[in-house]
Design an enzyme around this catalytic site. Sequence first.
Site, PDB file in Angstrom:
ATOM      1  N   LYS A 114       0.825  -1.222   0.000  1.00  0.00           N
ATOM      2  CA  LYS A 114       0.000   0.000   0.000  1.00  0.00           C
ATOM      3  C   LYS A 114       0.852   1.261   0.000  1.00  0.00           C
ATOM      4  O   LYS A 114       0.481   2.260  -0.608  1.00  0.00           O
ATOM      5  CB  LYS A 114      -0.969   0.001   1.186  1.00  0.00           C
ATOM      6  CG  LYS A 114      -2.097  -1.004   1.007  1.00  0.00           C
ATOM      7  CD  LYS A 114      -3.302  -0.702   1.866  1.00  0.00           C
ATOM      8  CE  LYS A 114      -4.419  -1.677   1.519  1.00  0.00           C
ATOM      9  NZ  LYS A 114      -5.583  -1.571   2.375  1.00  0.00           N
ATOM     10  N   LYS A 197      -4.191  -9.861  -6.390  1.00  0.00           N
ATOM     11  CA  LYS A 197      -5.341 -10.087  -5.520  1.00  0.00           C
ATOM     12  C   LYS A 197      -6.474  -9.135  -5.893  1.00  0.00           C
ATOM     13  O   LYS A 197      -6.225  -7.964  -6.173  1.00  0.00           O
ATOM     14  CB  LYS A 197      -4.907  -9.839  -4.074  1.00  0.00           C
ATOM     15  CG  LYS A 197      -6.003  -9.934  -3.037  1.00  0.00           C
ATOM     16  CD  LYS A 197      -5.470  -9.574  -1.657  1.00  0.00           C
ATOM     17  CE  LYS A 197      -5.871  -8.168  -1.239  1.00  0.00           C
ATOM     18  NZ  LYS A 197      -6.937  -8.084  -0.251  1.00  0.00           N
ATOM     19  N   LYS A 200     -11.238  -4.336  -3.170  1.00  0.00           N
ATOM     20  CA  LYS A 200     -12.399  -3.452  -3.368  1.00  0.00           C
ATOM     21  C   LYS A 200     -11.974  -2.028  -3.718  1.00  0.00           C
ATOM     22  O   LYS A 200     -12.704  -1.310  -4.376  1.00  0.00           O
ATOM     23  CB  LYS A 200     -13.335  -3.479  -2.155  1.00  0.00           C
ATOM     24  CG  LYS A 200     -12.723  -3.049  -0.844  1.00  0.00           C
ATOM     25  CD  LYS A 200     -13.766  -3.094   0.261  1.00  0.00           C
ATOM     26  CE  LYS A 200     -13.374  -3.966   1.424  1.00  0.00           C
ATOM     27  NZ  LYS A 200     -12.158  -3.602   2.156  1.00  0.00           N
TER      28      LYS A 200
HETATM   29  N1  AQP Z   1      -9.068 -11.238  -3.063  1.00  0.00           N
HETATM   30  C1  AQP Z   1      -9.401 -11.796  -1.912  1.00  0.00           C
HETATM   31  N2  AQP Z   1      -9.541 -13.135  -1.810  1.00  0.00           N
HETATM   32  C2  AQP Z   1      -9.898 -13.700  -0.629  1.00  0.00           C
HETATM   33  N3  AQP Z   1     -10.139 -12.998   0.492  1.00  0.00           N
HETATM   34  C3  AQP Z   1     -10.011 -11.665   0.430  1.00  0.00           C
HETATM   35  N4  AQP Z   1     -10.166 -10.690   1.327  1.00  0.00           N
HETATM   36  C4  AQP Z   1      -9.934  -9.500   0.749  1.00  0.00           C
HETATM   37  N5  AQP Z   1      -9.621  -9.657  -0.529  1.00  0.00           N
HETATM   38  C5  AQP Z   1      -9.648 -10.999  -0.772  1.00  0.00           C
HETATM   39  C6  AQP Z   1     -10.573 -10.915   2.701  1.00  0.00           C
HETATM   40  O1  AQP Z   1     -11.681 -10.058   2.966  1.00  0.00           O
HETATM   41  C7  AQP Z   1     -11.557  -9.498   4.276  1.00  0.00           C
HETATM   42  C8  AQP Z   1     -11.578  -7.988   4.086  1.00  0.00           C
HETATM   43  O2  AQP Z   1     -10.505  -7.366   4.583  1.00  0.00           O
HETATM   44  P1  AQP Z   1     -10.295  -5.814   4.590  1.00  0.00           P
HETATM   45  O3  AQP Z   1     -11.427  -5.065   4.053  1.00  0.00           O
HETATM   46  O4  AQP Z   1      -9.906  -5.452   5.979  1.00  0.00           O
HETATM   47  O5  AQP Z   1      -9.020  -5.567   3.725  1.00  0.00           O
HETATM   48  P2  AQP Z   1      -8.341  -6.224   2.537  1.00  0.00           P
HETATM   49  O6  AQP Z   1      -7.911  -7.606   2.826  1.00  0.00           O
HETATM   50  O7  AQP Z   1      -7.269  -5.264   2.160  1.00  0.00           O
HETATM   51  O8  AQP Z   1      -9.513  -6.275   1.454  1.00  0.00           O
HETATM   52  P3  AQP Z   1      -9.578  -5.497   0.096  1.00  0.00           P
HETATM   53  O9  AQP Z   1     -10.840  -5.842  -0.584  1.00  0.00           O
HETATM   54  O10 AQP Z   1      -8.310  -5.708  -0.661  1.00  0.00           O
HETATM   55  O11 AQP Z   1      -9.700  -4.010   0.590  1.00  0.00           O
HETATM   56  P4  AQP Z   1      -8.839  -2.738   0.276  1.00  0.00           P
HETATM   57  O12 AQP Z   1      -8.953  -2.553  -1.202  1.00  0.00           O
HETATM   58  O13 AQP Z   1      -9.475  -1.649   1.044  1.00  0.00           O
HETATM   59  O14 AQP Z   1      -7.436  -3.004   0.711  1.00  0.00           O
HETATM   60  C9  AQP Z   1     -10.291 -10.089   4.885  1.00  0.00           C
HETATM   61  O15 AQP Z   1     -10.633 -11.245   5.645  1.00  0.00           O
HETATM   62  C10 AQP Z   1      -9.491 -10.484   3.696  1.00  0.00           C
HETATM   63  O16 AQP Z   1      -8.588 -11.537   3.955  1.00  0.00           O
END
Ligand code: AQP
Length: 334
Positions: A114, A197, A200
């Site tokens: 990030k 990966k 969102k």
């Molecule tokens: N691509 C993925 N595959 C499987 N699991 C995923 N998770 C996120 N992306 C995937 C799981 O969803 C939960 C959300 O975690 P978060 O919102 O705290 O942050 P993150 O992991 O950083 O999710 P994003 O979607 O990638 O959000 P942003 O874009 O804001 O960084 C966790 O349990 C994660 O493992």
Amino acid sequence: MTKPRLFSGMQPSADSLQIGNYIGALMQWRGMQDDYDAFFTVVDLHAITVPQDPAQLREKTRRTAAQYIAAGVEPSRSTLYVQSQVPAHAELAWILSTITGFGEAGRMTQFKDKSQRYGADQASVGLFTYPVLMAADILLFQAEAVPVGDDQKQHVELTRNLAERFNSRFGETFVVPTPVIQGETARIYDLQDPTSKMSKSAESQAGVLYLLDDINATAKKVMRAVTDSEGVVRYDRAEKPGVSNLLTIYAALTGREISSIEDEYAGRGYGDFKKGLRDVIVAEFEPVRARALELLEDPAELDRVLSANAERASEAAEQTLATVYERVGLLRRG
Ligand code: AQP
């Protein structure tokens, strides 16, 4: 008999959750509510480690909570609340930051990813200490189980280390948690860039399947997913990342073995396979989307449910925090 505790959360960092959040986390959460005393949090304090528009953040927080409920989290059975409504999260994070090594925090890959995305000058100290706040989230509730996607495994490892360190320095205080990660389905990749990966808050939304998107837009994204020129529906993560990712999604949503899906589409090409997957995704998303949008029509009621749950979470969190303050030697107000 008291049930073991479970903690998990997601950041309200987009208008909608994506299918990786759904498969990697929400589907597990839904199924674990019977066996655990579960705490599901919308982690808004984590979301502000990168810039957020204040009005939009409030809206995204409600939208995230609505999607938890729509996907099957029941606020009468599990404790569903907003992180910033329970101040103990930030308080424990400070204490834990004092026993976290600088080098240890620097090894976290999410920070590296990030901070690269935002540029070294833009990356905040909060982004650096994100995993310490996550450790506080989990340890506050003495959670035994932490269901997460594979991307969060390193953070749960750090949490375990901090719990053990605190316990050995100040006496048994924290339960040492275990990450619950579902093998192959634990990581869903971007449909346009199947070696990254799915996220969102990704810069390009073309390869991200959002739960709240118009269902036709979702269907189109599935049909446009990157594949390869072989034309055979076969799982091979190294050689065929696009098709393998689609197979993973198909298997996760239907509960089927990947080999049985390969057999079904043998000799049929990618067009048919994508149509099959599109139908599976649309059938899964449609009711969740409809229910979430319905909940969002009454934000006052949603806020009321979240506040009542935050009360419940505060009670549990304050107990742990009081013990921690005592152990560390902080002089309490008389
Ligand atoms: N691509 C993925 N595959 C499987 N699991 C995923 N998770 C996120 N992306 C995937 C799981 O969803 C939960 C959300 O975690 P978060 O919102 O705290 O942050 P993150 O992991 O950083 O999710 P994003 O979607 O990638 O959000 P942003 O874009 O804001 O960084 C966790 O349990 C994660 O493992």
